[in-house]
Design a protein around this motif. Structure first.
Motif, PDB file in Angstrom:
ATOM      1  N   THR A 136       0.966   3.712  -3.630  1.00  0.00           N
ATOM      2  CA  THR A 136       0.123   4.913  -3.583  1.00  0.00           C
ATOM      3  C   THR A 136       0.660   6.084  -4.405  1.00  0.00           C
ATOM      4  O   THR A 136      -0.075   6.628  -5.248  1.00  0.00           O
TER       5      THR A 136
ATOM      6  N   PHE B  49      -2.813  -1.747  -4.379  1.00  0.00           N
ATOM      7  CA  PHE B  49      -3.368  -1.128  -3.175  1.00  0.00           C
ATOM      8  C   PHE B  49      -4.563  -1.926  -2.663  1.00  0.00           C
ATOM      9  O   PHE B  49      -4.652  -2.236  -1.465  1.00  0.00           O
TER      10      PHE B  49
ATOM     11  N   ILE C 189       0.835  -1.208   0.000  1.00  0.00           N
ATOM     12  CA  ILE C 189       0.000   0.000   0.000  1.00  0.00           C
ATOM     13  C   ILE C 189       0.868   1.256   0.000  1.00  0.00           C
ATOM     14  O   ILE C 189       0.596   2.230  -0.712  1.00  0.00           O
TER      15      ILE C 189
ATOM     16  N   TYR D  19      -5.283  -4.434   0.688  1.00  0.00           N
ATOM     17  CA  TYR D  19      -6.248  -3.805   1.593  1.00  0.00           C
ATOM     18  C   TYR D  19      -7.393  -4.765   1.896  1.00  0.00           C
ATOM     19  O   TYR D  19      -7.835  -4.876   3.055  1.00  0.00           O
TER      20      TYR D  19
ATOM     21  N   ALA E 133      -5.130   6.968   2.043  1.00  0.00           N
ATOM     22  CA  ALA E 133      -4.021   6.037   2.268  1.00  0.00           C
ATOM     23  C   ALA E 133      -3.276   6.369   3.560  1.00  0.00           C
ATOM     24  O   ALA E 133      -2.908   5.469   4.331  1.00  0.00           O
TER      25      ALA E 133
END
Length: 501
Positions: free
Chosen positions: A91, A129, A87, A133, A230
Motif C-alpha cells: 500500500t 494489493f 496488502i 484482496y 486499505a
C-alpha cells in the motif's frame, strides 16, 4: 447451527471487505480516462513515446497478475495471515508511485523513462494489493452464502469507485484552464466540426504550473482514499486460516489444467467475444477526453461528460442484472452491447452539440454497465460446462478467471498504444488549442468507427457461443445430479466403514 453462526459475517465486516475493492477501481478509472491526455498535453511527452508508456504499462500489468498469484500461493502463513501482509506492505509504495505518475520532473532527458518506471511500478504494486484482496473472499468464511453476500457488497462499492475516480480527477483538473497554443497554420485546416466558439481560446504560452498542480492535488486525494480504504480493510476484516483448508483432492498440475481450459470451446468463444468488446470500450475510454476537447470543442465540459458515462453505468447495473435473469444472458449481451452503436455513429455524423454528446455519454454508460457485468456472470456457466465434460479434473476455476483478466488487460495496453501511435502519425500538436483535420479524423475513427466494428465482430462471436439458457439449465440439473450421486456414494462408504468397525 453454532458453526454456521460463527461463520456468519456481520454487515460491518462485509462493508469493510467491500471497501477494499475501491482503490483498484478509483485509480484504474483515473488512469484510464486521463493518463493519455496528461502525457500529451501536460507532461508534453511526444505521442510516439506516450504510446510506448501506455502499452508497456498495461502489458506489464497483465503479466504481473499470474506472477503475483504464483508468489502468493508460495507464501507462508504469518500472524497477520497469508494475504494481508501483501496488502500491508504494497500500500504505501503503491501510493507513492501513483503520485509520481502525475508529477512532471524537471529534467531535460529521461522523462519517458520516469513515467515508464513509475507506471509499471504502480501496476505491479496495485496488483500486489488487488490479487490477494480478490483471493481474500475464500478466507473470510467457509459459508458459500456469506461469501456471495460479501461479493455483492464488493461489486457495489467497486462500481461506485469508478464514479468516484472519474469525479475526483475530472472535477479537480477541470477547474483549471489549461493554457494552449494556437497555431495559425492549423487554424485554417481545423475540421469544420470543431466549435471554435466553445473553446477556451488563450494565447498564454507560459508555464503549465496550475494544471500540473491540479493533477498532483487529484493524485494526493486519490492516494489518501487508497490509504483509508486499505486501513478499513485491514482493521475490519480478519483472515481465517481454517476457512481456506483445502479438500482432499490431488494437487492439480497448472500446465495440464491450462491445456484443458484452452481447449474448451465455449471458453475460447466467450473470451474472444469479450476481448473485442473490451477493446472497443477501452478505445472509447482512452480517447474520449481528447475527442471531447478537440474534435467536439468541449474543452471545459469533458470532465462532466466522462462523469455522465460512469454515473449512467452505475445506475444501470441493477437493470442489467434483472434483464439477464428475465431474458437470458445471450440476449442481454446482444441488447446491452449493441445499444451503443447508433449513438456512437450519431456523435460523429452530427455537428458538434453538447446536448447530443451528453445523450451519447449516457447511452455509452448503459453499454459499459452491460460489458462490466456480463463477463463475470457468464464465466461461471463456462466453468460448470467444463466440470461436466471433465468430471475427474478439478481445481481449474482460477485459470478461467485469471486468464480472462490477463487477456483483457493486455488488450487494453494494445488499444492505448495503437491509438496514441495513430495520433502521432496524424500529426498531433501538443498543447494545441485545435488540431489538424487528420487528428480530428483519427479521433473520430478511434471513438466511433473502430469501436462499432469491434462490437459487431464480438456479436458475431457471441452467436457461436453455445451456452444459451436451455443449455445452462441442463448443465445445472446435471451438476446437481452429480453432487447427489457423489454424496450418496460418500454416505454408503461411511456406512460400510462403520459396519466394518
Amino acid at each position: 447451527r453454532l458453526q454456521e453462526s460463527r461463520e456468519r459475517l456481520s454487515v460491518c465486516s462485509k462493508l469493510c471487505y467491500a471497501v477494499g475493492g475501491a482503490p483498484y477501481q478509483i485509480t484504474g478509472c483515473a488512469l484510464g480516462f486521463f493518463l493519455q491526455i496528461y502525457l500529451l498535453d501536460v507532461a508534453q511527452v511526444d505521442a510516439f513515446y506516450a504510446s510506448i508508456i501506455l502499452f508497456a504499462g498495461r502489458a506489464w500489468d497483465a503479466i504481473t497478475d499470474p506472477m503475483v498469484g504464483f508468489f502468493i500461493s508460495k507464501t507462508s502463513w504469518t500472524r497477520f495471515g497469508r494475504l494481508m501482509p501483501w496488502i500491508i506492505f504494497s500500500t504505501p509504495f503503491a501510493i507513492i508511485s501513483y503520485f509520481l505518475i502525475w508529477f512532471v520532473p524537471d529534467i531535460s532527458t529521461g522523462q519517458v523513462m520516469w513515467y515508464l518506471v513509475f507506471y509499471c511500478a504502480f501496476q505491479t504494486l496495485v496488483t500486489c494489493f488487488h490479487v490477494p484482496y480478490s483471493a481474500l473472499t475464500m478466507f473470510i468464511s467457509r459459508e458459500q452464502s456469506e461469501r456471495d453476500s460479501a461479493t455483492a457488497y464488493r461489486m457495489t462499492v467497486e462500481v461506485l469507485g469508478t464514479v468516484l475516480g472519474t469525479a475526483i480527477q475530472g472535477q479537480i483538473v477541470g477547474k483549471v484552464d489549461t493554457p494552449c497554443i494556437e497555431s495559425p497554420f492549423f487554424f485554417g485546416l481545423t475540421n469544420s466540426s470543431v466549435a471554435m466558439e466553445e473553446l477556451n481560446m488563450t494565447h498564454d504560452t507560459e508555464s503549465l504550473t496550475d494544471t500540473r498542480n491540479a493533477y498532483m492535488i487529484a493524485a494526493g486525494v486519490i492516494g489518501g482514499l487508497y490509504l483509508l480504504c486499505a486501513l478499513i480493510l485491514l482493521l475490519g476484516v480478519r483472515e481465517k486460516r481454517e476457512s481456506s483448508e483445502l479438500q482432499s483432492d490431488e494437487p492439480v498440475s497448472f500446465f495440464q489444467g491450462l491445456k484443458l481450459v484452452m481447449n474448451h470451446g465455449p471458453y475460447i468463444k466467450l473470451i474472444a467475444g469479450f476481448l473485442f468488446t473490451s477493446l472497443a470500450f477501452m478505445l472509447l475510454e482512452g480517447n474520449f477526453a481528447l475527442f471531447c476537447t478537440y474534435t467536439l470543442g468541449f474543452r471545459n465540459d469533458f470532465q462532466n461528460i466522462l462523469l455522465a458515462i460512469m454515473l449512467s453505468a452505475t445506475l444501470t447495473v441493477p437493470f442489467w442484472q434483472w434483464f439477464l435473469t428475465r431474458f437470458g444472458k445471450k440476449i442481454a449481451v446482444y441488447v446491452g452491447i449493441s445499444s451503443a452503436i447508433p449513438f456512437l455513429i450519431v456523435v460523429v455524423v452530427l455537428d458538434s452539440n453538447l446536448f447530443v454528446t451528453y445523450v451519447v455519454a449516457v447511452a455509452a454508460g448503459i453499454s459499459v454497465a452491460a460489458a462490466f457485468l456480463l463477463p463475470w456472470s457468464m464465466l461461471p456457466d463456462v466453468v460448470d460446462d467444463f466440470k461436466l465434460q471433465h468430471p475427474s479434473s478439478r481445481g481449474h476455476e482460477a485459470i478461467f478467471f485469471s486468464f480472462y483478466v490477463f487477456f483483457t488487460k493486455f488488450t487494453a495496453g494494445v488499444s492505448l498504444g495503437i491509438s496514441t501511435l495513430s495520433l502521432d502519425f496524424a500529426g498531433y500538436q501538443t498543447r494545441g488549442c485545435s488540431q489538424p483535420g487528420q487528428v480530428n479524423f483519427t479521433l473520430k475513427m478511434l471513438v466511433s468507427a473502430v469501436p462499432v466494428g469491434l462490437i459487431l465482430l464480438s456479436l458475431l462471436l457471441f452467436k457461436l457461443y453455445p451456452i444459451d439458457e436451455e443449455k445452462r439449465r441442463k448443465n445445472k440439473k446435471a451438476l446437481q445430479d452429480l453432487r447427489q450421486e457423489s454424496n450418496s456414494s460418500s454416505e454408503s462408504d461411511n456406512t460400510e466403514l462403520a459396519s466394518i468397525v
